[in-house]
Design an enzyme around this catalytic site. Structure first.
Site, PDB file in Angstrom:
ATOM      1  N   TYR A  86      21.049  50.451   3.587  1.00  0.00           N
ATOM      2  CA  TYR A  86      21.458  49.882   4.884  1.00  0.00           C
ATOM      3  C   TYR A  86      20.996  50.779   6.037  1.00  0.00           C
ATOM      4  CZ  TYR A  86      24.459  46.430   2.508  1.00  0.00           C
ATOM      5  OH  TYR A  86      24.947  45.404   1.730  1.00  0.00           O
ATOM      6  N   SER A 104      27.954  38.129   3.786  1.00  0.00           N
ATOM      7  CA  SER A 104      27.586  37.212   4.869  1.00  0.00           C
ATOM      8  C   SER A 104      28.498  35.995   4.937  1.00  0.00           C
ATOM      9  CB  SER A 104      26.121  36.774   4.736  1.00  0.00           C
ATOM     10  OG  SER A 104      25.265  37.805   5.156  1.00  0.00           O
ATOM     11  N   PRO A 105      29.798  36.190   5.045  1.00  0.00           N
ATOM     12  CA  PRO A 105      30.708  35.040   5.073  1.00  0.00           C
ATOM     13  C   PRO A 105      30.452  34.108   6.252  1.00  0.00           C
ATOM     14  CG  PRO A 105      31.890  37.084   5.582  1.00  0.00           C
ATOM     15  CD  PRO A 105      30.526  37.476   5.096  1.00  0.00           C
ATOM     16  N   LEU A 106      29.819  34.611   7.312  1.00  0.00           N
ATOM     17  CA  LEU A 106      29.429  33.744   8.433  1.00  0.00           C
ATOM     18  C   LEU A 106      27.923  33.469   8.409  1.00  0.00           C
ATOM     19  CD1 LEU A 106      31.553  35.364  11.315  1.00  0.00           C
ATOM     20  CD2 LEU A 106      32.225  33.568   9.691  1.00  0.00           C
ATOM     21  N   ALA A 107      27.317  33.668   7.224  1.00  0.00           N
ATOM     22  CA  ALA A 107      25.875  33.436   7.078  1.00  0.00           C
ATOM     23  C   ALA A 107      25.087  34.300   8.069  1.00  0.00           C
ATOM     24  CB  ALA A 107      25.536  31.953   7.237  1.00  0.00           C
ATOM     25  N   GLY A 108      25.548  35.531   8.218  1.00  0.00           N
ATOM     26  CA  GLY A 108      24.840  36.446   9.115  1.00  0.00           C
ATOM     27  C   GLY A 108      24.855  35.961  10.553  1.00  0.00           C
ATOM     28  N   GLY A 109      25.872  35.164  10.905  1.00  0.00           N
ATOM     29  CA  GLY A 109      25.976  34.667  12.271  1.00  0.00           C
ATOM     30  C   GLY A 109      25.480  33.230  12.431  1.00  0.00           C
ATOM     31  N   THR A 137      26.213  30.348  15.382  1.00  0.00           N
ATOM     32  CA  THR A 137      25.248  30.177  16.477  1.00  0.00           C
ATOM     33  C   THR A 137      23.958  29.479  16.049  1.00  0.00           C
ATOM     34  OG1 THR A 137      24.315  32.358  16.008  1.00  0.00           O
ATOM     35  CG2 THR A 137      26.069  32.271  17.655  1.00  0.00           C
TER      36      THR A 137
END
Lengths: 301, 301, 301
Positions: C55, C212-217, C221
């Site tokens: 990372y 990525s629970p928000l799919a990386g944003g 958006t």
């Protein structure tokens, strides 16, 4: 012809009569008509009846139960399979605003109790979880099923349309073995023959139930190219063996080593008899592969 | 270099010589020519020979057997693998009117007995079921294999082109362990590296045999874009390591932790020697991934 | 809220804080800023931190370790997860000329020792193999992990992005159980809910981590049609429950019976708090299926 569905499963008839379309019978669904078809089945050795809570818009079980009530003693000659878990958006279920699944403890128990009332019986021979749900909690399901079996309301438990992974996962939580997986099986859907679904049943020594063995009629009347090619082979073999094409379609399933239990859905007693003729029609291996080749659209490798 | 195919399996050579194309040798298939190639193998430590009943239109086994008869004592220096179950439409099998599979007890036993006569031997080291059949009855297969092993006609049993689900299902019926799964393995077919096929072999401690390690020649001469990109990498690595590109292709398979047993199909003794050179060519990890990237058409994630 | 990751696994917090994007924080990555976010987590009961060697171009672990050093006693209040095995082409790794994986004994041990130095700690709570490699040698991995655990450098071992077949294969070689599989989980990637990945975790009683629970944003958006439809449902439910749409997205994962451990990647403390609100937001079953329907683009069957 009777078989054991699983080592610890019930005895059932090799052909199973499904009442999915009970209410679509042009001759109606009076107790007399229902009993007429039921006796046609019994005369052919077909004793296992496949239901689901949702069939006929949540009404088939009750119509069937009405018929049963008029004929004391009939229940004990039958094995009743029913299913639960699908939540339709239907006037009979006004709280459902989206099609979904419910395998909560409360819903499972309530659904079985309603099925018992509908079917005018005090036990279900085999209860199936109708479809896998991405939200199925196996520990909660295990607890509900344990209770239902303990109370004698359900004798055996199985699933329908489950993948091997879903089956094995759920099994690992249950205090009793799953006795079947009811899947869609016919030449227009050869995938389960290759993708591990039937292998899984064979490995676990459970007999799969096969729904829509005639592809809901498409096999006999569908206008697609695949339907046409398969039907041509079925008709050719029917001619060779001296039976109708739909009898060949049933024989094709019965010939499989997984000992598929076809669920026959017709409302015509003479077609039930045609299915029963398949029990004594051992298809030749090459004839079986002729149907398979038509189903796959190519020679085997 | 010798390895054990499975914990209870036979010892075999790390490279296996396949006679699929024995009859396509421009120099013919006389006993002398066959023995010439066989001794080239033995000189390189290659003692395991891969047959199938159907190779060469059902004729390869017999041609090979003719050569064996002329050289007493040779049989005991070899491990013979052969296969059964595919039914070709071929003048040699006039009753077959459609390509199909036959894993009936009668056919299995008859096929092995014919292979024994053809190969001029009284035992098969490893018998493989050539392809999974949607109609394979595992209980019947188990009974036939049990008998063949009991009679000493077959020493070990394996499969070819089986999925893990098919392998596990069959295994659950057999009185003896399956010792290998022979699958197609080369950079133009990377699927088995990812889809669980090789994982399954590793899990069960069996060594996979890899058929068509050069993709039947396409890897070296194919005109497609994928072939070209992979070949470019193989040539580059050949240059780096000072070997031919096909040697790199073999080394790429040999580097895999599943300990793949490549089945070499060439009729040219010098190419057999090129394959054997791969045994002492430990590819660097990044070089291995250069071939993989070319095979997948993209960087690993 | 604390849970056990596996029967023999560590206790972790139900939400996990991931530092993938630690160096992308507009407010920098000073020890003060890092500690600020860390204390925001601790105040919400989030004690488990998800790292990987790679990372931030191999720099996140060290930046985090700098912060830890300034706050004695903090380490013991945390569970540190880190990963190994991906080899990036990166100025920090000049010998890598191709992106690849390295699960050799030497690399595994060296990677963990470097992570310990970077993180200013003498043990990793959970070490994950970052991605499956077609070249992973399970016996070699088992030996390296055994040594690392024996030396106390690693307390528990898991995997990330593994298929069930890869997981089971590796498990069969390990002297200790794998405690998790960290996979990408969000409504734009519903596959793991159906393809056996989550079933496998449930079967083995291990809790999946969800990256990525928000799919990386993208979920909040993204301009695609699928993103838009799912977001519309999330916003509608946010309105119904009186929370933000991202809280609904976390609640949707938390509602799943596999007890998914979402890895929250935001650099904004108020968004961490929004995630924590999801812990007390039990989504109604039909609401869950509304998100599912938007994710699948169709009604359930």
């Amino acid at each position: 012809m009777r078989v054991k569905m699983a080592p610890q499963g019930p005895e059932v008839s090799r052909l199973i009569y499904g009442v999915w379309r009970l209410l679509e019978d042009p001759q109606g669904a009076s107790p007399e008509r229902v009993l007429g078809k039921l006796h046609a089945c019994l005369d052919l050795g077909i004793t296992t009846i496949d239901h689901a809570d949702i069939y006929g818009g949540y009404r088939c079980e009750e119509v069937f139960g009405h018929a049963l009530r008029t004929s004391p003693g009939l229940r004990q000659r039958l094995e009743l399979v029913t299913k639960c878990g699908i939540m339709l958006t239907n006037p009979a279920r006004p709280r459902n605003w989206i099609q979904h699944y419910d395998y909560s403890r409360g819903h499972l128990i309530g659904s079985v109790e309603q099925s018992l009332r509908n079917l005018a019986t005090d036990y279900i021979d085999v209860l199936l979880l109708h479809r896998p749900s991405p939200l199925l909690d196996p520990a909660e399901v295990a607890e509900a099923l344990r209770l239902l079996v303990e109370q004698g309301k359900v004798r055996h438990v199985g699933v329908s349309n489950f993948t091997p992974a879903q089956f094995d996962m759920l099994s690992s939580y249950l205090p009793l073995p799953l006795v079947t997986n009811q899947v869609e099986l016919h030449p227009l859907r050869p995938e389960p023959f290759l993708d591990g679904t039937l292998d899984h049943c064979l490995k676990h020594r459970i007999l799969p139930m096969g729904w829509s063995p005639l592809a809901g009629g498409r096999l006999m009347t569908g206008q697609g190219e695949a339907e046409g090619k398969i039907r041509e082979v079925l008709h050719g073999l029917g001619h060779k063996y001296g039976v109708a094409a739909d009898t060949v379609a049933y024989a094709w399933l019965l010939r499989h080593p997984a000992r598929i239990l076809p669920v026959i859905g017709t409302n015509q007693p003479e077609r039930i008899a045609g299915a029963a003729r398949a029990l004594s029609l051992p298809l030749d291996t090459q004839d079986w592969f002729a149907v398979w080749r038509a189903a796959m659209g190519r020679e085997v490798p």
